[in-house]
Design an enzyme around this catalytic site. Structure first.
Site, mmCIF file in Angstrom:
data_model
loop_
_atom_site.group_PDB
_atom_site.id
_atom_site.type_symbol
_atom_site.label_atom_id
_atom_site.label_comp_id
_atom_site.label_asym_id
_atom_site.label_seq_id
_atom_site.Cartn_x
_atom_site.Cartn_y
_atom_site.Cartn_z
ATOM 1 N N ARG A 134 -25.550 -9.223 66.516
ATOM 2 C CA ARG A 134 -25.828 -9.022 67.927
ATOM 3 C C ARG A 134 -26.463 -10.754 69.129
ATOM 4 O O ARG A 134 -26.619 -11.288 69.538
ATOM 5 C CB ARG A 134 -27.332 -8.388 68.447
ATOM 6 C CG ARG A 134 -26.884 -6.997 68.117
ATOM 7 C CD ARG A 134 -25.652 -6.790 69.008
ATOM 8 N NE ARG A 134 -25.373 -4.508 68.904
ATOM 9 C CZ ARG A 134 -24.841 -4.695 68.179
ATOM 10 N NH1 ARG A 134 -24.541 -5.141 67.569
ATOM 11 N NH2 ARG A 134 -24.801 -3.018 67.811
ATOM 12 N N SER A 164 -28.582 0.383 74.280
ATOM 13 C CA SER A 164 -29.513 -0.416 73.571
ATOM 14 C C SER A 164 -30.454 -1.424 73.949
ATOM 15 O O SER A 164 -30.241 -2.726 74.069
ATOM 16 C CB SER A 164 -28.731 -0.163 72.331
ATOM 17 O OG SER A 164 -28.310 0.886 71.308
ATOM 18 N N GLU A 217 -32.363 -6.736 73.437
ATOM 19 C CA GLU A 217 -31.054 -6.801 73.383
ATOM 20 C C GLU A 217 -31.277 -7.553 74.281
ATOM 21 O O GLU A 217 -30.227 -8.793 75.150
ATOM 22 C CB GLU A 217 -30.430 -5.498 72.907
ATOM 23 C CG GLU A 217 -29.927 -5.757 71.680
ATOM 24 C CD GLU A 217 -29.121 -5.106 71.942
ATOM 25 O OE1 GLU A 217 -28.030 -4.144 72.367
ATOM 26 O OE2 GLU A 217 -29.184 -3.783 70.105
#
Length: 362
Positions: free
Chosen positions: A175, A259, A355
């Protein structure tokens, strides 16, 4: 990293205006960009660089699927709507496919399969645009997009030059990428080139995929065959869509950013200590010897699955997904984030990381 000459293309001049962003972010947070332009042609890039010098900040907006927006966004906001999908070349090993940054990610994945170019099927139904995919190095069900990227075409806004960065220069990690660490307003991705393998092999590491009826049938021995038939890329695409729709809420119905927390990665020592006290804790060994934990499991164990805090809460089916049930602002989202992080930290000694990117002052 190589720089490329700018094509002199006649393009419509950029028009600056205030822009309501409520419908342009999937968390459905009320927000307004005080100055916004829409980039639809690479010929507008030199003008954009000149314009950017007049603002203290530059924000690049794709599909709005991975951000927490404050009520007012200062500086200059650039909506990227650069289109196009084309096959650049093909060899015995791979197809090299280029997609404009403004293309919708899921539609691009489906188009690749329609053209017979597999390799991205595990990443089906991830919201957002092609241009945002390398920034976050999006991943799902055993595949990260960085493993399929050949190179990224990106405009360096301060320099006013186009660069072609190969995959190694993008510094892809979990990520993460070069683009996340650069000063905001430095890079604007215009297109991404994907190397999709001709010698395609299905990636079925995740239990959810292995248990899906469509894929279970495809991998079973049929009619006395000595070897499993194996699933097609289209079957994996369909299975991933089924699983995501069953687990994750549609942003059009319930505001969310997918998410919300990254799966934390811990040392072997910390993993062994955690696993000794919590044998059911899922853990995945990484190539560097560390262990990736399931953030959703940690959050669920702290009692947050389905729990609300004012107008926001963690989803009833997937504890990793933060939901805007209506009327929430950035302050509500960040308050819930901190409450969840504090509980996970206290119970497990593990630090969760958000995130989505936060824009503006809440």
């Amino acid at each position: 990293m190589s720089s490329m000459p700018t094509q002199k293309i006649h393009a419509v001049m950029l028009s600056i205006s205030s822009q309501d962003l409520h419908s342009l972010n999937t968390l459905r947070l009320p927000s307004r960009a005080l100055a916004c332009v829409t980039l639809e042609d690479t010929g507008q890039l030199p003008e954009l660089s000149a314009l950017a010098q007049q603002y203290p900040q530059v924000h690049v907006l794709g599909g709005g699927s991975n951000m927490v927006l404050a009520p007012k966004i200062g500086g200059l906001t650039v909506r990227v709507r650069l289109p196009g999908i084309r096959l650049i070349s093909e060899s015995d090993d791979a197809w090299l496919v280029e997609a404009g940054a403004g293309e919708v990610w899921h539609d691009f994945v489906r188009t690749c399969l329609d053209q017979g170019w597999p390799g991205l099927e595990n990443l089906a139904l991830i919201p957002g645009t092609v241009g945002a995919a390398p920034v976050q190095n999006i991943g799902a069900y055993g595949v990260e997009v960085g493993s399929r990227i050949d190179s990224v075409l990106a405009w360096h806004i301060p320099q006013g030059r186009m660069h072609c960065l190969d995959a190694s220069e993008c510094r892809f990690a979990y990520r993460d990428s070069l683009f996340k660490h650069a000063e905001p307003g430095t890079w604007l991705i215009t297109a991404v080139r994907f190397r999709l393998p001709r010698q395609w092999r299905p990636v079925l590491d995740y239990p959810d995929l292995q248990k899906h009826p469509l894929l279970a049938r495809a991998t079973s021995t049929e009619q006395g065959d000595s070897a499993p038939a194996g699933p097609t890329a289209r079957q994996i695409f369909d299975a991933v869509c089924d699983i995501r729709r069953a687990k994750l809420p549609d942003p059009r119905e319930l505001g969310n950013a997918g998410s919300y927390f990254k799966n934390p990665v811990v040392s072997t020592t910390q993993w062994e200590a955690l696993h000794a006290h919590h044998p059911a804790l899922p853990g995945y060994l990484q190539t560097d010897g560390r262990w990736k934990l399931a953030a959703g499991w940690l959050i669920d164990q702290c009692g947050w699955k389905g729990k609300r805090l004012g107008p926001v809460g963690m989803h009833t089916r997937q504890a990793l997904v933060l939901i805007n049930y209506g009327g929430a602002q950035a302050t509500d989202v960040l308050a819930l984030e901190e409450a969840v992080r504090a509980d996970v930290r206290e119970r497990f000694g593990v630090e969760l990381e958000r995130e989505p990117v936060a824009w503006g002052q809440p």
